[in-house]
Design an enzyme around this catalytic site. Structure first.
Site, PDB file in Angstrom:
ATOM      1  N   ASP A   1     -23.155  63.770  35.232  1.00 56.69           N
ATOM      2  CA  ASP A   1     -24.550  64.007  35.600  1.00 56.69           C
ATOM      3  C   ASP A   1     -24.905  63.046  36.736  1.00 56.69           C
ATOM      4  OD1 ASP A   1     -27.653  63.746  33.628  1.00 56.69           O
ATOM      5  OD2 ASP A   1     -27.262  64.347  35.717  1.00 56.69           O
TER       6      ASP A   1
ATOM      7  N   THR B   1     -25.608  61.906  41.008  1.00 59.86           N
ATOM      8  CA  THR B   1     -26.479  62.243  42.138  1.00 59.86           C
ATOM      9  C   THR B   1     -25.662  63.058  43.145  1.00 59.86           C
ATOM     10  OG1 THR B   1     -26.001  59.910  42.688  1.00 59.86           O
ATOM     11  CG2 THR B   1     -28.265  60.440  42.118  1.00 59.86           C
TER      12      THR B   1
HETATM   13  N1  SAM Z   1     -30.287  64.151  35.101  1.00 58.57           N
HETATM   14  C1  SAM Z   1     -31.076  64.323  36.288  1.00 58.57           C
HETATM   15  C2  SAM Z   1     -31.500  65.752  36.398  1.00 58.57           C
HETATM   16  O1  SAM Z   1     -32.114  66.256  35.489  1.00 58.57           O
HETATM   17  O2  SAM Z   1     -31.216  66.334  37.431  1.00 58.57           O
HETATM   18  C3  SAM Z   1     -30.471  63.897  37.581  1.00 58.57           C
HETATM   19  C4  SAM Z   1     -29.272  63.192  37.655  1.00 58.57           C
HETATM   20  S1  SAM Z   1     -29.198  61.577  37.134  1.00 58.57           S
HETATM   21  C5  SAM Z   1     -30.694  60.803  37.504  1.00 58.57           C
HETATM   22  C6  SAM Z   1     -28.041  60.968  38.342  1.00 58.57           C
HETATM   23  C7  SAM Z   1     -27.540  59.600  37.990  1.00 58.57           C
HETATM   24  O3  SAM Z   1     -26.192  59.415  38.424  1.00 58.57           O
HETATM   25  C8  SAM Z   1     -28.334  58.445  38.634  1.00 58.57           C
HETATM   26  O4  SAM Z   1     -29.003  57.725  37.620  1.00 58.57           O
HETATM   27  C9  SAM Z   1     -27.270  57.604  39.358  1.00 58.57           C
HETATM   28  O5  SAM Z   1     -27.538  56.209  39.281  1.00 58.57           O
HETATM   29  C10 SAM Z   1     -26.023  58.001  38.585  1.00 58.57           C
HETATM   30  N2  SAM Z   1     -24.751  57.755  39.274  1.00 58.57           N
HETATM   31  C11 SAM Z   1     -24.431  58.059  40.562  1.00 58.57           C
HETATM   32  N3  SAM Z   1     -23.164  57.683  40.825  1.00 58.57           N
HETATM   33  C12 SAM Z   1     -22.654  57.136  39.661  1.00 58.57           C
HETATM   34  C13 SAM Z   1     -21.396  56.586  39.297  1.00 58.57           C
HETATM   35  N4  SAM Z   1     -20.396  56.486  40.197  1.00 58.57           N
HETATM   36  N5  SAM Z   1     -21.228  56.150  38.032  1.00 58.57           N
HETATM   37  C14 SAM Z   1     -22.237  56.241  37.123  1.00 58.57           C
HETATM   38  N6  SAM Z   1     -23.474  56.744  37.407  1.00 58.57           N
HETATM   39  C15 SAM Z   1     -23.667  57.196  38.673  1.00 58.57           C
END
Ligand code: SAM
Length: 279
Positions: free
Chosen positions: A159, A161
């Protein structure tokens, strides 16, 4: 980027823009990894943006979290050990928790600020997470985390970005090979894989990489009004199962707002332009 002008917050994406009528900005701070912003909207509850990209609203969040979590968890006959990479807002982990047969959920979010902000402004997304002994918070880079995990998980949900900066590696072959090694022999993975209207080439690349890495791979869609075109994709793969088929007879869950057993398989029926675009 999400920009506020008067009563409107607008995210521009390539040659389009999507605006929400806003009551006020509630939070804005750069974490170690990204700009985290939260706005109170007129009709969609609170809205989170990361580095100016809309992530989640109170009103629409159920669509994305239902489809990312429940398609793989119902496709697997008896998921017990689950890994969630990213998903710092908590919504995906909340949905995994609804499967009572799941015994352990490793939650690997790189940016603890996203979770802290979500706790304050999206309490419905983190409901129950800290009280559930199955949830193991492991704040860190999911790309590194899977490298040290071998033959552990029944389901891995990514999940993340968009494919740049900290999340860029979540779309690459090396990561997919590490995910494959971290999965048990009948493991299933699923990931958010961007927007078919604007980013079909990204989806094509992900699908080609998954096809090369796993015995089975697939693509399914959902309709998320707060993303640039409203159409969103999820790419999935497995060592053993066709993920469009429901096998999990143990999870007795009611009260979904988006996921249905019929939609589970229907979501894999793709429009012709998407089929052509990922060939
Ligand atoms: N769940 C949300 C939705 O309903 O669309 C959106 C996605 S969520 C907020 C994306 C998350 O991925 C972010 O909190 C970001 O910090 C995390 N993220 C990005 N790259 C990452 C990585 N390499 N390892 C762990 N988390 C990561």
């Amino acid at each position: 980027m999400a920009k506020m002008t008067g009563k409107w917050c607008t995210e521009t994406y390539k040659d389009t823009a999507l605006s929400f009528k806003i009551k006020k900005k509630l939070y804005s701070k750069r974490s170690k990894f990204q700009l985290v912003e939260v706005f109170e909207t007129e009709k969609h509850g609170n809205l989170m943006a990361l580095d100016g990209c809309y992530m989640v609203t109170t009103r629409e969040e159920f669509v994305y979290h239902d489809m990312l979590a429940h398609v793989p968890l119902f496709a697997h006959p008896d998921p017990k050990k689950v890994l969630v990479i990213g998903g710092g807002d908590g919504g995906t982990v909340r949905e995994v928790m609804r499967h009572k047969g799941v015994e352990s959920i490793d939650f690997v979010e790189i940016d603890g600020d996203v979770y802290t902000v979500s706790k304050k402004y999206f309490p419905e997304l983190v409901k129950g997470l800290e009280g559930d002994k199955r949830v193991h918070f492991k704040f860190g880079d999911g790309i590194k985390f899977v490298k040290d995990s071998k033959d552990i998980y029944d389901v891995i949900l990514i999940d993340g970005t968009d494919p740049s900066d900290i999340a860029g590696g979540l779309f690459g072959t090396e990561f997919f090979n590490d995910v494959k090694a971290a999965l048990k022999k009948d493991g299933i993975m699923s990931m958010q894989s961007e927007d078919p209207w604007f980013d079909l080439p990204i989806i094509k690349d992900v699908q080609a990489r998954l096809k090369k890495t796993f015995a089975y791979s697939g693509l399914y869609l959902a309709f998320i009004p707060m993303y640039p075109s409203g159409m969103w994709s999820f790419s999935c793969a497995s060592k053993k199962y066709d993920i469009s088929v429901i096998r999990n007879k143990k999870s007795k869950i009611t009260g979904f707002k988006y996921y249905t057993p019929e939609l589970h398989s229907a979501a894999f029926k793709l429009p012709q332009f998407v089929k052509d675009g990922i060939k």
